[in-house]
Design an enzyme around this catalytic site. Structure first.
Site, mmCIF file in Angstrom:
data_model
loop_
_atom_site.group_PDB
_atom_site.id
_atom_site.type_symbol
_atom_site.label_atom_id
_atom_site.label_comp_id
_atom_site.label_asym_id
_atom_site.label_seq_id
_atom_site.Cartn_x
_atom_site.Cartn_y
_atom_site.Cartn_z
ATOM 1 N N LYS A 13 10.713 51.777 18.090
ATOM 2 C CA LYS A 13 9.631 52.696 17.673
ATOM 3 C C LYS A 13 8.364 52.495 18.515
ATOM 4 O O LYS A 13 7.792 53.457 19.016
ATOM 5 C CB LYS A 13 9.273 52.488 16.184
ATOM 6 C CG LYS A 13 10.415 52.722 15.234
ATOM 7 C CD LYS A 13 9.977 52.555 13.792
ATOM 8 C CE LYS A 13 9.482 51.171 13.445
ATOM 9 N NZ LYS A 13 10.507 50.107 13.549
ATOM 10 N N ARG A 87 6.756 53.891 4.893
ATOM 11 C CA ARG A 87 7.830 52.910 4.848
ATOM 12 C C ARG A 87 8.500 52.861 3.479
ATOM 13 O O ARG A 87 9.440 52.117 3.281
ATOM 14 C CB ARG A 87 7.199 51.544 5.100
ATOM 15 C CG ARG A 87 7.844 50.783 6.193
ATOM 16 C CD ARG A 87 7.061 49.497 6.331
ATOM 17 N NE ARG A 87 7.699 48.619 7.213
ATOM 18 C CZ ARG A 87 7.446 48.569 8.511
ATOM 19 N NH1 ARG A 87 6.598 49.384 9.067
ATOM 20 N NH2 ARG A 87 8.067 47.699 9.243
ATOM 21 N N ARG A 126 11.805 39.749 22.363
ATOM 22 C CA ARG A 126 10.602 40.590 22.501
ATOM 23 C C ARG A 126 9.327 39.749 22.678
ATOM 24 O O ARG A 126 9.139 38.722 22.061
ATOM 25 C CB ARG A 126 10.431 41.461 21.258
ATOM 26 C CG ARG A 126 9.075 42.195 21.271
ATOM 27 C CD ARG A 126 8.954 43.232 20.230
ATOM 28 N NE ARG A 126 9.053 42.694 18.888
ATOM 29 C CZ ARG A 126 9.073 43.461 17.801
ATOM 30 N NH1 ARG A 126 9.019 44.774 17.927
ATOM 31 N NH2 ARG A 126 9.166 42.924 16.603
ATOM 32 N N ARG A 158 6.479 37.440 18.096
ATOM 33 C CA ARG A 158 5.983 37.675 16.738
ATOM 34 C C ARG A 158 6.637 36.700 15.777
ATOM 35 O O ARG A 158 7.808 36.408 15.894
ATOM 36 C CB ARG A 158 6.292 39.123 16.324
ATOM 37 C CG ARG A 158 5.158 40.052 16.680
ATOM 38 C CD ARG A 158 5.512 41.495 16.504
ATOM 39 N NE ARG A 158 6.141 41.827 15.234
ATOM 40 C CZ ARG A 158 6.511 43.069 14.901
ATOM 41 N NH1 ARG A 158 6.279 44.069 15.749
ATOM 42 N NH2 ARG A 158 7.079 43.318 13.749
ATOM 43 N N ARG A 169 13.857 41.814 6.957
ATOM 44 C CA ARG A 169 13.214 43.093 7.303
ATOM 45 C C ARG A 169 14.256 44.211 7.357
ATOM 46 O O ARG A 169 14.004 45.330 6.923
ATOM 47 C CB ARG A 169 12.476 42.969 8.649
ATOM 48 C CG ARG A 169 11.204 42.116 8.529
ATOM 49 C CD ARG A 169 10.739 41.609 9.883
ATOM 50 N NE ARG A 169 10.438 42.677 10.815
ATOM 51 C CZ ARG A 169 10.446 42.531 12.126
ATOM 52 N NH1 ARG A 169 10.750 41.356 12.669
ATOM 53 N NH2 ARG A 169 10.142 43.533 12.901
#
Ligand code: AP5
Ligand code: MG
Length: 212
Positions: A13, A87, A126, A158, A169
């Site tokens: 995203k 969300r 990431r 992160r 998640r």
């Protein structure tokens, strides 16, 4: 054109939103980035939400809405791509009167999806720039490890990208966020995008979809 990007964690995203921002001039509004800025600045809100975000849980609606509404109002009519909001079905329902109050209409919702094993692999690799929020990964490494190509600031992992937290998640996405797909499909706004392809292929499809 005002857009919402839906999709599980790590499905691209933020990467696609940055492409849309550069290509079509829509401001990238990521509630995750806005909330992480609160944490990094050690504000009262940031201290409250840090453990929640690190565990992979959702932040309280009232806090997210306050941050989001302020950001949308600050755009003063500039088009946007909303990443990470809504969300929950409740947030989807709240967004409609919020946009109406600001005199804004939603034009399209892009739902990106990828297999979970790819997501876990991508998220463990990431890195994100602490300053301009540019996203790096296995297929998009920065030229100098640990430093952003764009602005030279540090790139970091992160805390919520650890595999156990990613699992939580993903569970929350499937239970709580996925129903938004039917919600927007019912409004005739939804387009599905296969995220299990190269970024070049995805960008080409998005470009075609959004071009007048
Ligand atoms: P948020 O920041 O929104 O995280 P997320 O939805 O879990 O999604 P990610 O940012 O992890 O992934 P992405 O889809 O943006 O993928 P990316 O482009 O980086 O939310 C974080 C937290 O904030 C939440 O858990 C919650 O606590 C809180 N929060 C936020 N909004 C909230 C709300 N509305 N209500 C309540 N709480 C809220 O890509 C991932 C990696 O893959 C990168 O390395 C990238 O380079 C790579 N990649 C992407 N696509 C490809 C591809 N096609 N090929 C190869 N590599 C790719
Ligand atoms: Mg993101």
């Amino acid at each position: 054109m005002n857009l919402v990007l839906l999709g599980p964690p790590g499905t691209g995203k933020g990467t696609i939103a940055k492409f849309i921002e550069v290509r079509f001039g829509c401001a990238h509004v990521s509630t995750g980035d806005l909330l992480r800025d609160e944490v990094a600045s050690r504000t009262a809100v940031g201290l409250e939400i840090e453990p929640v975000m690190n565990s992979g849980a959702l932040v309280d609606d009232a806090i997210v809405l306050r941050v989001l509404e302020k950001t949308l109002a600050g755009l003063k009519g500039k088009s946007f791509v909303l990443d990470g909001f809504p969300r929950t079905l409740e947030q989807g329902e709240i967004l409609e009167p919020l946009l109406a109050r600001l005199g804004i209409a939603l034009d399209l919702v892009l739902e990106i999806d990828s297999p979970e094993e790819i997501i876990v692999k991508r998220l463990s690799a990431r890195r994100q720039c602490v300053s301009c929020k540019r996203i790096y990964g296995l297929d998009v490494p920065s030229k100098n490890e640990g430093l952003c190509d764009e602005c030279g600031s540090q790139t970091v992992l992160r805390k919520d990208d650890e595999p156990e937290v990613v699992k939580e998640r993903l569970r929350l996405y499937n239970d709580i966020t996925r129903p938004l797909s039917d919600f927007y499909s019912g409004r005739g706004l939804l387009r599905k995008i296969d995220g299990d392809r190269t970024l070049q292929e995805i960008f080409a499809e998005v470009e075609k979809l959004l071009s007048p």
